[in-house]
Design an enzyme around this catalytic site. Structure first.
Site, mmCIF file in Angstrom:
data_model
loop_
_atom_site.group_PDB
_atom_site.id
_atom_site.type_symbol
_atom_site.label_atom_id
_atom_site.label_comp_id
_atom_site.label_asym_id
_atom_site.label_seq_id
_atom_site.Cartn_x
_atom_site.Cartn_y
_atom_site.Cartn_z
ATOM 1 N N LYS A 122 12.857 22.904 -12.842
ATOM 2 C CA LYS A 122 12.974 22.380 -11.143
ATOM 3 C C LYS A 122 13.955 21.480 -11.007
ATOM 4 C CE LYS A 122 8.288 21.318 -10.285
ATOM 5 N NZ LYS A 122 8.535 19.577 -9.469
ATOM 6 N N SER A 123 13.839 20.738 -11.835
ATOM 7 C CA SER A 123 14.866 19.702 -10.957
ATOM 8 C C SER A 123 15.954 20.068 -10.980
ATOM 9 C CB SER A 123 15.126 18.211 -12.363
ATOM 10 O OG SER A 123 13.562 17.603 -12.984
ATOM 11 N N SER B 259 12.917 5.777 -13.026
ATOM 12 C CA SER B 259 12.602 7.565 -12.161
ATOM 13 C C SER B 259 13.548 8.110 -11.937
ATOM 14 C CB SER B 259 11.983 6.872 -11.213
ATOM 15 O OG SER B 259 11.276 8.160 -10.146
ATOM 16 N N ASP C 168 6.266 14.836 -17.766
ATOM 17 C CA ASP C 168 5.573 15.667 -16.772
ATOM 18 C C ASP C 168 5.090 16.235 -18.132
ATOM 19 O OD1 ASP C 168 6.454 15.238 -14.792
ATOM 20 O OD2 ASP C 168 8.256 16.869 -15.021
#
Length: 441
Positions: free
Chosen positions: A29-30, A177, A328
């Site tokens: 996804k990233s 982050s 995650d």
């Protein structure tokens, strides 16, 4: 386990049986977000093979299309074509940019759009996204000269962005982050002077790898690669991107395969970027029977197949710098801890409280309903494993990672469960329920 859909928003999960076979998880996804975004601001054509055709990357694509980028259809198994508009080619949209449920979309867009001088943008999303904090991006961008307005002094969407010519400099991020870091790197591409971004701990580095591949003048240094320097003035050029499988999606199969009696699974084509493999290190600490096969590199990212077999797991303790490398995966690790004999502890994980849901609270609530022994702390969980979990009524509370974590817990419980909000899995893994049904024996 068999999976029976009882309505569009819930499914019946029947425990028992084994788990075996081969599975290929969706594209990372990233990386999918970044391939779309960097392709849109490059010159020329970018092709993306293996892009995740799920809700979050679709939100990024929709926002980019609304600003003039041409992005072809996104379907499973099809190469996606992006016609870039160049670094300064994005135009004002005619409407609010809807980021859906995607924190990556809205935060990376903030960095990109804050630097589009003379243009104005409004970013918003669904109810969950509008509750997630944005000052962690907005405040460092403001130090570069950005003008961002929103609720609670800019902390919550909708956010109004008035594009400016930004200033380079040395910028520290308030949290480790990748979303915050990537927003600043995007802003730095057209800033007045070089920008150095310094993180408190090393977060996933997909943006650094991919921006260099597209032609950005970017250097990584400092302890553990926590200092990233961008010199503006370089054009980006379209690339051919191959997206590996998402290790965050693979994590559900790794834990299930390690725990279900007699299980043996192979998860193919998984991205093994070292900033993302904290989950493998913890599972190895737990003495899970996992092998990495067929190691190779695709488009600058390490990739391999993961074979997992069932065996007894030991409790674990995680904290500090490893947390950003598995943030995650904490929900599925909480499930794993319930089946270890002894006490597991997760600390320094307060970031989970500002994800799609407060994942510490949600996982405590749902696993406790199954009979787990969990203490919730401000920054983590203490889980005493070894108790039998019971099937019951469960709720994803709209969170995709919670939905899939609870599916694994239900697989290992005594008695059936009903999961409300099962459709949340589509945010990152549209075929999860089909794969679960196929792998169950």
């Amino acid at each position: 386990m068999s999976v029976t859909n009882t309505a569009s928003s819930s499914c019946e999960l029947r425990a028992g049986g084994g788990l075996s076979g081969t599975v290929r998880v969706p594209g990372d996804k990233s990386i999918s977000h970044r391939a779309l975004l960097f392709g849109a601001i490059a010159e020329g054509v970018t092709t993306i093979e293996g892009l995740l055709p799920a809700e979050d990357p679709m939100s990024t694509a929709a926002c980019l299309r609304a600003m003039g980028a041409t992005i072809g259809p996104i379907h499973v198994g099809q190469i996606v074509r992006v016609e870039g508009v160049g670094l300064d080619g994005l135009q004002e949209p005619q409407d609010v940019l809807d980021c859906g449920n995607s924190g990556t979309t809205i935060r990376l867009m903030l960095g990109l759009l804050a630097a589009r001088k003379g243009r104005h943008f409004v970013l918003s999303g669904d109810a969950s996204l509008r509750r997630r904090p944005m000052n962690r991006v907005g405040q460092p961008l403001t130090m570069m000269g950005a003008k961002i307005k929103g609720r609670s002094n800019g902390d919550f969407a909708p956010l109004a962005v008035s594009g400016q010519k930004l200033r380079g400099g040395v910028i520290g991020t308030p949290v480790a982050s990748a979303q915050v870091k990537s927003a600043l790197l995007l802003a730095a591409l057209t800033a007045d002077g070089a920008t150095t971004v310094i993180e408190p701990a090393h977060s996933r580095d997909h943006s650094e790898r991919m921006l260099r591949a597209f032609g950005a003048d970017l250097e990584v240094g400092g302890e553990m690669g926590r200092h990233i320097r961008v010199s503006p003035g370089q054009k980006l050029y379209g690339q051919n991107i191959v997206v590996p499988g998402d290790i965050s999606s693979a994590a559900f199969w790794l834990v299930a395969g390690a725990l279900v009696p007699g299980a043996e699974l192979v998860v193919e084509n998984v991205g093994l970027n070292p900033t993302r493999t904290g989950i493998l290190e913890v599972l190895q600490q737990m003495e899970a029977r996992i092998e990495v096969l067929n190691r190779h590199e695709v488009a600058g990212e390490p990739v391999g197949d993961l074979r997992v077999r069932q065996g007894s797991l030991k409790p674990f303790s995680i904290n500090g710098d490893i947390i950003p490398r598995l943030v995650d995966e904490v929900p599925i690790l909480a499930v794993a801890a319930c089946f270890c004999d002894g006490e597991s502890k997760i600390t320094d994980a307060s970031e989970l409280r500002v994800k799609e849901t407060d994942r510490l609270a949600v996982m405590t609530r749902q696993l406790t309903a199954m009979g787990a022994d969990i203490d919730e702390h401000a920054d983590g969980l203490t889980i005493r494993g070894g108790r039998t979990l019971r099937g019951t009524d469960l709720d994803s509370e709209t969170d995709h990672r919670v939905a899939m974590s609870l599916a694994v817990a239900a697989l290992l419980a005594e008695g059936n469960s009903r999961l409300t909000g099962s459709e949340a899995a589509a945010v990152s893994y549209p075929n999860f329920w089909d794969d679960l049904e196929r792998l169950h024996r």
